[in-house]
Enzyme design. Structure first.
Site, PDB file in Angstrom:
ATOM      1  N   HIS A 129     -15.488 -40.247 -10.582  1.00 27.90           N
ATOM      2  CA  HIS A 129     -14.586 -39.371 -10.329  1.00 27.90           C
ATOM      3  C   HIS A 129     -13.773 -38.629 -11.377  1.00 27.90           C
ATOM      4  O   HIS A 129     -13.571 -39.409 -12.232  1.00 27.90           O
ATOM      5  CB  HIS A 129     -13.479 -39.766  -9.218  1.00 27.90           C
ATOM      6  CG  HIS A 129     -12.684 -38.826  -8.492  1.00 27.90           C
ATOM      7  ND1 HIS A 129     -11.414 -38.588  -9.056  1.00 27.90           N
ATOM      8  CD2 HIS A 129     -12.692 -38.411  -7.260  1.00 27.90           C
ATOM      9  CE1 HIS A 129     -10.882 -37.819  -8.119  1.00 27.90           C
ATOM     10  NE2 HIS A 129     -11.629 -37.761  -7.143  1.00 27.90           N
ATOM     11  N   ASP A 206     -13.391 -48.674 -11.237  1.00 26.80           N
ATOM     12  CA  ASP A 206     -12.511 -47.963 -10.145  1.00 26.80           C
ATOM     13  C   ASP A 206     -12.981 -48.315  -8.825  1.00 26.80           C
ATOM     14  O   ASP A 206     -14.029 -47.917  -8.615  1.00 26.80           O
ATOM     15  CB  ASP A 206     -12.682 -46.407 -10.348  1.00 26.80           C
ATOM     16  CG  ASP A 206     -12.332 -45.476  -9.529  1.00 26.80           C
ATOM     17  OD1 ASP A 206     -11.480 -45.756  -8.259  1.00 26.80           O
ATOM     18  OD2 ASP A 206     -12.595 -44.323  -9.765  1.00 26.80           O
ATOM     19  N   GLN A 209     -13.124 -46.500  -3.966  1.00 25.95           N
ATOM     20  CA  GLN A 209     -14.244 -46.337  -2.759  1.00 25.95           C
ATOM     21  C   GLN A 209     -14.459 -47.752  -2.359  1.00 25.95           C
ATOM     22  O   GLN A 209     -15.160 -47.576  -1.378  1.00 25.95           O
ATOM     23  CB  GLN A 209     -15.069 -45.523  -3.061  1.00 25.95           C
ATOM     24  CG  GLN A 209     -14.795 -43.908  -3.468  1.00 25.95           C
ATOM     25  CD  GLN A 209     -14.479 -43.259  -2.056  1.00 25.95           C
ATOM     26  OE1 GLN A 209     -14.639 -43.578  -1.023  1.00 25.95           O
ATOM     27  NE2 GLN A 209     -13.884 -42.023  -2.302  1.00 25.95           N
ATOM     28  N   LYS A 232      -7.253 -44.637   1.164  1.00 25.19           N
ATOM     29  CA  LYS A 232      -8.737 -44.612   1.599  1.00 25.19           C
ATOM     30  C   LYS A 232      -8.848 -45.729   2.597  1.00 25.19           C
ATOM     31  O   LYS A 232     -10.085 -46.000   2.848  1.00 25.19           O
ATOM     32  CB  LYS A 232      -9.723 -44.382   0.411  1.00 25.19           C
ATOM     33  CG  LYS A 232      -9.487 -43.243  -0.335  1.00 25.19           C
ATOM     34  CD  LYS A 232     -10.329 -42.956  -1.584  1.00 25.19           C
ATOM     35  CE  LYS A 232     -10.175 -41.889  -2.687  1.00 25.19           C
ATOM     36  NZ  LYS A 232     -10.049 -40.761  -2.341  1.00 25.19           N
ATOM     37  N   CYS A 370     -14.982 -33.763  -6.706  1.00 20.42           N
ATOM     38  CA  CYS A 370     -14.188 -34.095  -7.936  1.00 20.42           C
ATOM     39  C   CYS A 370     -15.090 -34.990  -8.821  1.00 20.42           C
ATOM     40  O   CYS A 370     -14.672 -35.924  -9.609  1.00 20.42           O
ATOM     41  CB  CYS A 370     -12.999 -34.804  -7.832  1.00 20.42           C
ATOM     42  SG  CYS A 370     -11.705 -33.880  -6.804  1.00 20.42           S
TER      43      CYS A 370
HETATM   44  N1  7TS Z   1     -11.803 -42.569  -8.019  1.00 23.13           N
HETATM   45  C1  7TS Z   1     -12.540 -42.477  -6.868  1.00 23.13           C
HETATM   46  C2  7TS Z   1     -14.120 -43.128  -6.851  1.00 23.13           C
HETATM   47  C3  7TS Z   1     -12.259 -41.414  -5.889  1.00 23.13           C
HETATM   48  O1  7TS Z   1     -13.121 -41.529  -4.910  1.00 23.13           O
HETATM   49  C4  7TS Z   1     -11.094 -40.689  -5.944  1.00 23.13           C
HETATM   50  C5  7TS Z   1     -10.544 -40.004  -4.905  1.00 23.13           C
HETATM   51  C6  7TS Z   1     -10.135 -41.222  -6.972  1.00 23.13           C
HETATM   52  C7  7TS Z   1     -10.447 -41.963  -7.974  1.00 23.13           C
HETATM   53  C8  7TS Z   1      -8.595 -40.659  -6.905  1.00 23.13           C
HETATM   54  O2  7TS Z   1      -7.923 -41.513  -5.944  1.00 23.13           O
HETATM   55  P1  7TS Z   1      -6.390 -41.132  -5.869  1.00 23.13           P
HETATM   56  O3  7TS Z   1      -6.106 -42.008  -4.864  1.00 23.13           O
HETATM   57  O4  7TS Z   1      -5.628 -41.216  -6.800  1.00 23.13           O
HETATM   58  O5  7TS Z   1      -6.676 -39.582  -5.207  1.00 23.13           O
HETATM   59  N2  7TS Z   1     -11.775 -39.248  -4.194  1.00 23.13           N
HETATM   60  C9  7TS Z   1     -11.679 -38.332  -3.303  1.00 23.13           C
HETATM   61  C10 7TS Z   1     -12.843 -37.734  -2.850  1.00 23.13           C
HETATM   62  O6  7TS Z   1     -13.888 -38.152  -2.905  1.00 23.13           O
HETATM   63  N3  7TS Z   1     -12.552 -36.679  -1.965  1.00 23.13           N
HETATM   64  O7  7TS Z   1     -11.202 -36.673  -2.064  1.00 23.13           O
HETATM   65  C11 7TS Z   1     -10.505 -37.493  -2.878  1.00 23.13           C
END
Ligand code: 7TS
Length: 412
Positions: A129, A206, A209, A232, A370
């Site tokens: 991501h 990371d 997910q 999530k 992303c």
């Molecule tokens: N890393 C991964 C693998 C992700 O899927 C996401 C968000 C992030 C980092 C960022 O996470 P946050 O909590 O800081 O926003 N992924 C997604 C997606 O797949 N669709 O919308 C956000």
């Protein structure tokens, strides 16, 4: 002999915990398949947010008064929940963040800012991501370091042979996700960590997910840093955590300056608080931190094995149903996958398909998710992505597949 009571996986009872699912969107029953972006929240989580503001709202770690103590105790209890859930050695190895993005940025800035040198190499997997790419690029640019991608194979798996070769360049850090948001691939992070450590590189995983789908054991993995996102995993938006090994966190620079993160402030120079407070400047997202612990409790009540078994069934079912449709092209077919299904339909733009599904009350995500380098690897602009959570059903998949077919007939 005492045996563990059998817990029955009761999908109807689970669905009843999610009031948002009982609504119509564009006149149709909502089907929510955008869980990789953010999951819906169970009543226990919604209620815990209300309970916090109704009963114990106060600033933490500072007041001697009762409410401040209650709020502090709840916040610290949640840190303990995260410690136990991730199997960290110490609670102070858990730093509350606003999500996975902040976790990576914290490490890039606080570790990279202190230790990165000109010419250093950081390996970043090609299926990250943007949150696990861009922070490394920013700090690398500042320090004259270099960010190199670990390529991915057509199957959607990391090219481990190429990784072996890249390790010969003696990288200082490897950044990789546990589960890809764009492809669903579950990466062999334990092996990646072992190989990286043999070459003296640290590893940041990371786990944005992975938290909602599988049991995580940071000690077993031997991860140096592991970031998670609360929203999530059935928790509030703006909640998350960074796990870091104690010795690494201790020697890192602070990330943000401000209240709570200091030991003593003088104009001649200030000193920093102990872990975890060194990295938690200012008033945090108190309710978010507290309720993230409740979300984790909620997942554990169902059991992560049960959650992943159910989601895996959904994934296999959806794949086989979509396979029957003309022009279906799955993107990412790793052997080991979580419940993310990225695909294309021949002759149909993902965005148009997403719009029609929305008209049918079905929420999916379309685009590059992303993760533009993933799309570049496949030489495509984006995909349609259906991502499943514990509350999704096969009947919803039937409606979704029917919707995809209908949309294709209209669009082709
Ligand atoms: N890393 C991964 C693998 C992700 O899927 C996401 C968000 C992030 C980092 C960022 O996470 P946050 O909590 O800081 O926003 N992924 C997604 C997606 O797949 N669709 O919308 C956000």
């Amino acid at each position: 002999m005492i045996t563990k009571p059998e817990t029955k996986f009761d999908l109807e009872a689970i669905r009843n915990e999610f009031p948002i699912l009982n609504q119509k969107v564009n006149g149709q029953d909502l089907v929510y398949f955008d869980n990789a972006a953010t999951s819906q929240k169970p009543k226990k989580v919604i209620q815990a947010i209300q309970d916090y503001y109704q009963n114990i709202n106060a600033n933490i770690h500072r007041g001697v008064h009762k409410l401040s103590q209650l709020a502090t105790d709840a916040y610290e209890a949640s840190r303990k929940t995260l410690q136990e859930h991730l199997n960290a050695r110490f609670a102070h190895e858990i730093i509350f963040t606003t999500g996975a993005s902040q976790g990576v940025n914290l490490v890039a800035r606080a570790w990279g800012g202190k230790f990165l040198k000109s010419g250093d190499i950081i390996l970043v997997s090609g299926m990250e991501h943007h949150s696990n790419i861009v922070p490394w690029q920013i700090i690398a640019q500042e320090k004259g370091a270099e960010v190199l991608p670990i390529p991915i194979l057509e199957s959607g798996e990391l090219d481990l042979e190429a990784f072996h070769e890249l390790l010969k360049k003696n990288p200082v850090l490897v950044a990789v996700n546990h589960v890809s948001n764009a492809l669903g691939t579950i990466n062999p992070v334990k092996e990646i960590i072992k190989l990286s450590h043999e070459k003296g590189a640290l590893v940041l995983v990371d786990g944005a997910q992975s938290l909602p789908h599988m049991k995580i054991d940071v000690q077993d993995l031997n991860a140096d840093f592991y970031v998670v996102s609360g929203h999530k995993a059935y928790g509030p938006t703006g909640s998350g955590a960074l796990y870091g090994k104690e010795d690494l966190l201790k020697e890192m620079n602070p990330y943000m300056g401000g209240g709570e993160m200091i030991s003593e402030v003088k104009f001649s120079g200030s000193t920093w608080a102990d872990l975890p407070h060194k990295f938690e400047a200012g008033t945090p997202h108190i309710e978010g931190g507290i309720v993230l612990g409740k979300a984790i409790d909620w997942m554990n009540e169902i059991g992560l094995e049960e959650i992943s078994r159910h989601e895996n069934e959904l994934l296999i079912y959806a794949q086989s149903k979509l396979n029957e449709l003309e022009g279906f092209r799955p993107i990412g077919q790793a052997k080991n996958k979580a419940s993310v299904l990225s695909f294309l339909m021949e002759g149909v733009h993902p965005y148009d398909l997403g719009m029609i599904l929305d008209q049918l009350g079905i929420a999916v995500r379309t685009g590059h998710h992303c993760a533009q380098p993933v799309m570049d690897s496949y030489k495509i602009p984006g995909t349609i992505r259906a991502s499943f959570a514990v509350y999704n059903t096969k009947a919803e998949i039937d409606r979704f597949v029917q919707g995809v077919q209908q949309a294709c007939e209209m669009l082709r």
